[in-house]
Design a protein around this motif. Structure first.
Motif, PDB file in Angstrom:
ATOM      1  N   TYR A  13       0.841  -1.209   0.000  1.00 29.79           N
ATOM      2  CA  TYR A  13       0.000   0.000   0.000  1.00 29.79           C
ATOM      3  C   TYR A  13       0.874   1.256   0.000  1.00 29.79           C
ATOM      4  CZ  TYR A  13      -3.068   3.648   1.798  1.00 29.79           C
ATOM      5  OH  TYR A  13      -3.743   4.822   1.973  1.00 29.79           O
ATOM      6  N   GLN A  14       1.831   1.304   0.909  1.00 26.25           N
ATOM      7  CA  GLN A  14       2.705   2.477   0.999  1.00 26.25           C
ATOM      8  C   GLN A  14       3.499   2.691  -0.293  1.00 26.25           C
ATOM      9  OE1 GLN A  14       2.732   4.786   3.269  1.00 26.25           O
ATOM     10  NE2 GLN A  14       1.225   3.731   4.514  1.00 26.25           N
ATOM     11  N   ALA A  15       3.939   1.606  -0.900  1.00 26.68           N
ATOM     12  CA  ALA A  15       4.759   1.697  -2.115  1.00 26.68           C
ATOM     13  C   ALA A  15       3.947   2.079  -3.347  1.00 26.68           C
ATOM     14  CB  ALA A  15       5.472   0.362  -2.356  1.00 26.68           C
ATOM     15  N   THR A  16       2.622   1.838  -3.334  1.00 25.00           N
ATOM     16  CA  THR A  16       1.838   2.013  -4.556  1.00 25.00           C
ATOM     17  C   THR A  16       0.727   3.053  -4.475  1.00 25.00           C
ATOM     18  OG1 THR A  16       0.314   0.217  -3.949  1.00 25.00           O
ATOM     19  CG2 THR A  16       2.257  -0.384  -5.251  1.00 25.00           C
ATOM     20  N   ARG A  17       0.398   3.547  -3.299  1.00 23.47           N
ATOM     21  CA  ARG A  17      -0.751   4.448  -3.127  1.00 23.47           C
ATOM     22  C   ARG A  17      -0.694   5.642  -4.069  1.00 23.47           C
ATOM     23  NH1 ARG A  17      -1.638   9.001  -0.548  1.00 23.47           N
ATOM     24  NH2 ARG A  17       0.371   8.932   0.485  1.00 23.47           N
ATOM     25  N   ALA A  18       0.416   6.340  -4.118  1.00 21.22           N
ATOM     26  CA  ALA A  18       0.525   7.540  -4.961  1.00 21.22           C
ATOM     27  C   ALA A  18       0.382   7.187  -6.445  1.00 21.22           C
ATOM     28  CB  ALA A  18       1.847   8.254  -4.702  1.00 21.22           C
ATOM     29  N   ALA A  19       0.991   6.093  -6.871  1.00 19.34           N
ATOM     30  CA  ALA A  19       0.898   5.690  -8.279  1.00 19.34           C
ATOM     31  C   ALA A  19      -0.521   5.263  -8.645  1.00 19.34           C
ATOM     32  CB  ALA A  19       1.890   4.566  -8.573  1.00 19.34           C
ATOM     33  N   VAL A  20      -1.222   4.600  -7.718  1.00 23.47           N
ATOM     34  CA  VAL A  20      -2.618   4.229  -7.964  1.00 23.47           C
ATOM     35  C   VAL A  20      -3.452   5.491  -8.110  1.00 23.47           C
ATOM     36  CG1 VAL A  20      -4.675   3.165  -6.937  1.00 23.47           C
ATOM     37  CG2 VAL A  20      -2.480   1.942  -6.901  1.00 23.47           C
ATOM     38  N   GLN A  21      -3.231   6.470  -7.241  1.00 22.45           N
ATOM     39  CA  GLN A  21      -3.950   7.740  -7.345  1.00 22.45           C
ATOM     40  C   GLN A  21      -3.703   8.385  -8.710  1.00 22.45           C
ATOM     41  OE1 GLN A  21      -2.252   9.294  -3.575  1.00 22.45           O
ATOM     42  NE2 GLN A  21      -4.294  10.161  -3.296  1.00 22.45           N
ATOM     43  N   GLU A  22      -2.473   8.391  -9.150  1.00 25.43           N
ATOM     44  CA  GLU A  22      -2.133   8.999 -10.445  1.00 25.43           C
ATOM     45  C   GLU A  22      -2.820   8.280 -11.598  1.00 25.43           C
ATOM     46  OE1 GLU A  22       2.105   9.272 -10.848  1.00 25.43           O
ATOM     47  OE2 GLU A  22       2.292  10.359  -8.952  1.00 25.43           O
ATOM     48  N   ILE A  68      -8.127   0.875 -16.464  1.00 26.98           N
ATOM     49  CA  ILE A  68      -7.826   1.037 -15.042  1.00 26.98           C
ATOM     50  C   ILE A  68      -7.260  -0.256 -14.478  1.00 26.98           C
ATOM     51  CG2 ILE A  68      -8.893   1.303 -12.766  1.00 26.98           C
ATOM     52  CD1 ILE A  68     -10.771   3.385 -14.080  1.00 26.98           C
ATOM     53  N   ALA A  69      -7.908  -1.376 -14.767  1.00 25.55           N
ATOM     54  CA  ALA A  69      -7.438  -2.666 -14.249  1.00 25.55           C
ATOM     55  C   ALA A  69      -6.020  -2.961 -14.718  1.00 25.55           C
ATOM     56  CB  ALA A  69      -8.389  -3.780 -14.665  1.00 25.55           C
ATOM     57  N   ARG A  70      -5.752  -2.725 -15.980  1.00 27.67           N
ATOM     58  CA  ARG A  70      -4.425  -3.001 -16.545  1.00 27.67           C
ATOM     59  C   ARG A  70      -3.360  -2.120 -15.899  1.00 27.67           C
ATOM     60  NH1 ARG A  70      -5.629  -2.051 -21.498  1.00 27.67           N
ATOM     61  NH2 ARG A  70      -5.027   0.132 -21.422  1.00 27.67           N
ATOM     62  N   GLU A  71      -3.616  -0.814 -15.820  1.00 22.17           N
ATOM     63  CA  GLU A  71      -2.607   0.115 -15.312  1.00 22.17           C
ATOM     64  C   GLU A  71      -2.388  -0.018 -13.805  1.00 22.17           C
ATOM     65  OE1 GLU A  71      -0.565   1.757 -17.251  1.00 22.17           O
ATOM     66  OE2 GLU A  71      -1.648   0.882 -18.933  1.00 22.17           O
ATOM     67  N   VAL A  72      -3.468  -0.183 -13.053  1.00 17.10           N
ATOM     68  CA  VAL A  72      -3.334  -0.330 -11.606  1.00 17.10           C
ATOM     69  C   VAL A  72      -2.653  -1.659 -11.279  1.00 17.10           C
ATOM     70  CG1 VAL A  72      -4.652  -0.597  -9.470  1.00 17.10           C
ATOM     71  CG2 VAL A  72      -5.212   1.239 -11.043  1.00 17.10           C
ATOM     72  N   SER A  73      -2.992  -2.706 -12.009  1.00 19.99           N
ATOM     73  CA  SER A  73      -2.317  -3.999 -11.799  1.00 19.99           C
ATOM     74  C   SER A  73      -0.826  -3.878 -12.073  1.00 19.99           C
ATOM     75  CB  SER A  73      -2.918  -5.074 -12.707  1.00 19.99           C
ATOM     76  OG  SER A  73      -4.236  -5.354 -12.347  1.00 19.99           O
ATOM     77  N   ARG A  74      -0.484  -3.181 -13.138  1.00 18.94           N
ATOM     78  CA  ARG A  74       0.929  -2.997 -13.474  1.00 18.94           C
ATOM     79  C   ARG A  74       1.668  -2.275 -12.344  1.00 18.94           C
ATOM     80  NH1 ARG A  74       3.435   1.181 -14.685  1.00 18.94           N
ATOM     81  NH2 ARG A  74       1.589   2.376 -15.254  1.00 18.94           N
ATOM     82  N   VAL A  75       1.057  -1.222 -11.816  1.00 21.94           N
ATOM     83  CA  VAL A  75       1.680  -0.448 -10.735  1.00 21.94           C
ATOM     84  C   VAL A  75       1.943  -1.344  -9.525  1.00 21.94           C
ATOM     85  CG1 VAL A  75       1.147   1.314  -8.989  1.00 21.94           C
ATOM     86  CG2 VAL A  75       0.814   1.816 -11.406  1.00 21.94           C
TER      87      VAL A  75
END
Length: 112
Positions: A13-22, A68-75
């Protein structure tokens, strides 16, 4: 405001939160500050990450869901080797209230 519920390890969560938001903000052409990613702690279960993205219509799922699914999964996969589940919850604007006031136009009469 766009909401994403994150079920998974705290470090991911900490490592990906900002990228998921973006990524969610990019899909809806809004800034990452308009996207709220909330982490929920659950007991037991499988070692994977589950994200629930809240949208206001089935059309949004149809138009943006795969991207969204593709990009968030990648992050998330860039940060860990866990399986990533991306799911969508549709909450129509007619069912959304901010400080007790309806968020959709023209629905006031339906609730009086």
């Amino acid at each position: 405001m766009l909401f994403v519920d994150f079920y998974g390890p705290a470090d991911v969560y900490q490592a990906t939160r900002a990228a998921v938001q973006e990524e969610i903000g990019r899909a809806f052409r809004t800034g990452p500050d308009s996207v709220v990613v909330r982490r929920f702690v659950v007991e037991g279960g499988r070692p994977d990450v589950e994200l629930w993205v809240e949208l206001s219509s089935d059309e949004e799922v149809y138009r943006y869901g795969r991207r969204i699914a593709r990009e968030v999964s990648r992050v998330v996969r860039d940060a860990c080797a866990l399986d990533v589940w991306v799911m969508f919850r549709v909450v129509p604007l007619a069912h959304a209230f901010l400080n007790g006031e309806p968020r959709a136009r023209g629905v006031e009469a339906a609730f009086e």
